[in-house]
Design a protein around this motif. Structure first.
Motif, mmCIF file in Angstrom:
data_model
loop_
_atom_site.group_PDB
_atom_site.id
_atom_site.type_symbol
_atom_site.label_atom_id
_atom_site.label_comp_id
_atom_site.label_asym_id
_atom_site.label_seq_id
_atom_site.Cartn_x
_atom_site.Cartn_y
_atom_site.Cartn_z
ATOM 1 N N UNK A 31 0.153 -1.328 0.043
ATOM 2 C CA UNK A 31 -0.129 0.208 0.222
ATOM 3 C C UNK A 31 0.625 1.280 -0.076
ATOM 4 N N UNK A 32 2.345 1.190 0.312
ATOM 5 C CA UNK A 32 3.108 2.080 0.263
ATOM 6 C C UNK A 32 3.652 2.441 -0.528
ATOM 7 N N UNK A 33 3.991 0.842 -0.736
ATOM 8 C CA UNK A 33 5.138 1.251 -2.803
ATOM 9 C C UNK A 33 4.716 1.267 -4.136
ATOM 10 N N UNK A 34 3.600 0.611 -4.234
ATOM 11 C CA UNK A 34 2.078 0.278 -5.435
ATOM 12 C C UNK A 34 1.973 2.255 -5.718
ATOM 13 N N UNK A 35 2.116 2.824 -6.307
ATOM 14 C CA UNK A 35 1.554 3.747 -6.481
ATOM 15 C C UNK A 35 -0.313 3.451 -7.409
ATOM 16 N N UNK A 36 -0.177 2.404 -7.983
ATOM 17 C CA UNK A 36 -1.459 1.699 -7.498
ATOM 18 C C UNK A 36 -2.805 1.625 -6.848
ATOM 19 N N UNK A 266 -7.427 -9.894 0.669
ATOM 20 C CA UNK A 266 -6.472 -10.450 -0.378
ATOM 21 C C UNK A 266 -7.004 -11.093 -1.694
ATOM 22 N N UNK A 267 -7.915 -11.913 -1.221
ATOM 23 C CA UNK A 267 -8.991 -12.243 -1.941
ATOM 24 C C UNK A 267 -9.367 -12.162 -2.881
ATOM 25 N N UNK A 268 -10.752 -10.832 -1.494
ATOM 26 C CA UNK A 268 -11.628 -10.288 -2.458
ATOM 27 C C UNK A 268 -11.319 -9.370 -3.277
ATOM 28 N N UNK A 269 -9.956 -8.739 -2.995
ATOM 29 C CA UNK A 269 -9.817 -7.521 -3.811
ATOM 30 C C UNK A 269 -8.984 -7.444 -4.767
ATOM 31 N N UNK A 273 -4.556 -8.205 -4.305
ATOM 32 C CA UNK A 273 -3.855 -9.435 -4.839
ATOM 33 C C UNK A 273 -2.957 -9.336 -5.854
ATOM 34 N N UNK A 274 -3.358 -7.998 -7.006
ATOM 35 C CA UNK A 274 -2.275 -7.600 -7.887
ATOM 36 C C UNK A 274 -0.889 -7.541 -7.966
ATOM 37 N N UNK A 275 -1.168 -6.491 -6.816
ATOM 38 C CA UNK A 275 -0.350 -5.760 -5.621
ATOM 39 C C UNK A 275 0.926 -6.715 -5.251
ATOM 40 N N UNK A 276 0.098 -8.066 -4.883
ATOM 41 C CA UNK A 276 1.043 -8.239 -3.786
ATOM 42 C C UNK A 276 1.619 -9.671 -4.464
ATOM 43 N N UNK A 277 1.238 -9.841 -5.688
ATOM 44 C CA UNK A 277 1.691 -10.874 -7.148
ATOM 45 C C UNK A 277 3.393 -10.035 -7.259
ATOM 46 N N UNK A 278 2.594 -9.027 -7.804
ATOM 47 C CA UNK A 278 4.099 -7.820 -8.543
ATOM 48 C C UNK A 278 4.620 -7.877 -7.593
ATOM 49 N N UNK A 279 4.852 -7.249 -6.214
ATOM 50 C CA UNK A 279 5.668 -7.077 -5.257
ATOM 51 C C UNK A 279 6.214 -8.518 -4.929
#
Length: 298
Positions: A31-36, A266-269, A273-279
């Motif tokens: 949430x702090x590092x992903x600009x999306x 992470x399951x519902x959003x 979910x995509x941000x965690x996968x990218x990280x």
């Protein structure tokens, strides 16, 4: 050595604590590092994760050390500090859930004004208000408990310094203390509960005017928050039932909600979910192809 039951409990608590720290830390990091993930919803979400980490850290490590040592000892000031932060963080987390419900109401019912309403100063004010509400609902009961005289047994029959367990050690009448503690708990639960319910009633009325596709989108947006709220308030409603059952419920609740929050969101959003996968993929080592010697001889 630890008995079989204590060993099992120790392993479950340790595993749960590791998952809580890992899952909530991941939400804060992305949430702090992903600009999306720059929307107010994720701002409130990582604040909730931060509260969950501190909340479990006030209880689970001491329980783990108590299971290893066979008896958990704590100083008197440490006991009252633990009791204060336990209540305050519990109330603060519900206040943040209330703020998140308001955020969903503004996003769904006032979409054109959402950006203008949920400015950065407004978000910060809502978070400061959540922490202040937690302090307001906690100070009366904990300050009264600190001023009481304690004698006789100094053993708190709980995994930590639970307010009602500590009050059992007071030498004297604690009717007023019980009334103040119950009043503060009712104010905390009713205020946040009514505001969350009001937000979702207004959202429901707005949804009735929408088409099927829009309704599904709204449900997807609110599903995670509704699930977390349901778990949080259903667990809290069990706190004032029978004393023995309440101890079990409070121990489970201390770990259950912070444990489930990252998984539910992470399951519902999809964005999270995509941000965690990218990280996670960014930490994978890059594959290196072996160099092939080229023969240049004629």
């Amino acid at each position: 050595s630890l008995g079989q039951e204590k060993t099992l409990l120790f392993c479950i608590l340790l595993l749960g604590y590791i998952v809580i720290l890992g899952g909530n830390s991941m939400i804060i990091f992305v949430a702090l590092t992903d600009s999306k993930l720059n929307s107010p919803m994720f701002f409130f979400l990582y604040n909730l994760s931060f509260v969950d980490i501190i909340y479990t850290t006030t209880t689970i490590p001491s329980m783990l050390s108590g299971l290893l040592a066979g008896m958990n000892t704590i100083s008197v000031p440490g006991c009252f500090l633990q009791m204060h932060f336990l209540i305050q963080l519990g109330v603060t987390s519900r206040a943040i859930l209330t703020v998140m419900a308001y955020d969903r109401y503004v996003a769904i019912c006032k979409p054109l004004r959402y950006t203008a309403i949920m400015t950065r100063p407004a978000r910060l004010l809502l978070i400061v208000g959540s922490w202040s509400f937690g302090v307001f609902c906690t100070l009366p009961a904990t300050s009264m408990a600190f001023q009481r005289f304690y004698c006789g047994p100094n053993v708190v029959k709980h995994g930590w310094c639970d307010p009602s367990s500590v009050r059992r050690l007071v030498c004297g009448d604690v009717t007023v203390d019980n009334f103040v503690a119950l009043s503060c708990a009712v104010v905390a639960l009713l205020t946040t509960g009514v505001l969350i319910l009001t937000s979702y009633i207004l959202i429901g009325l707005s949804v009735l005017k929408m088409g099927v596709a829009q309704r599904l989108k709204v449900f997807g947006t609110c599903a995670a928050h509704l699930t977390v709220v349901s778990i949080s308030y259903s667990s809290a409603s069990c706190v004032y039932i029978s004393y023995r059952v309440r101890i079990v419920v409070s121990v489970v609740y201390a770990a259950l909600t912070p444990f489930l929050n990252p998984m539910i969101y992470s399951l519902k959003n999809k964005e999270l979910r995509e941000s965690i996968r990218r990280t996670l993929s960014s930490f994978r080592p890059a594959a290196v192809l072996p160099n092939k010697d080229v023969n240049t001889d004629a």
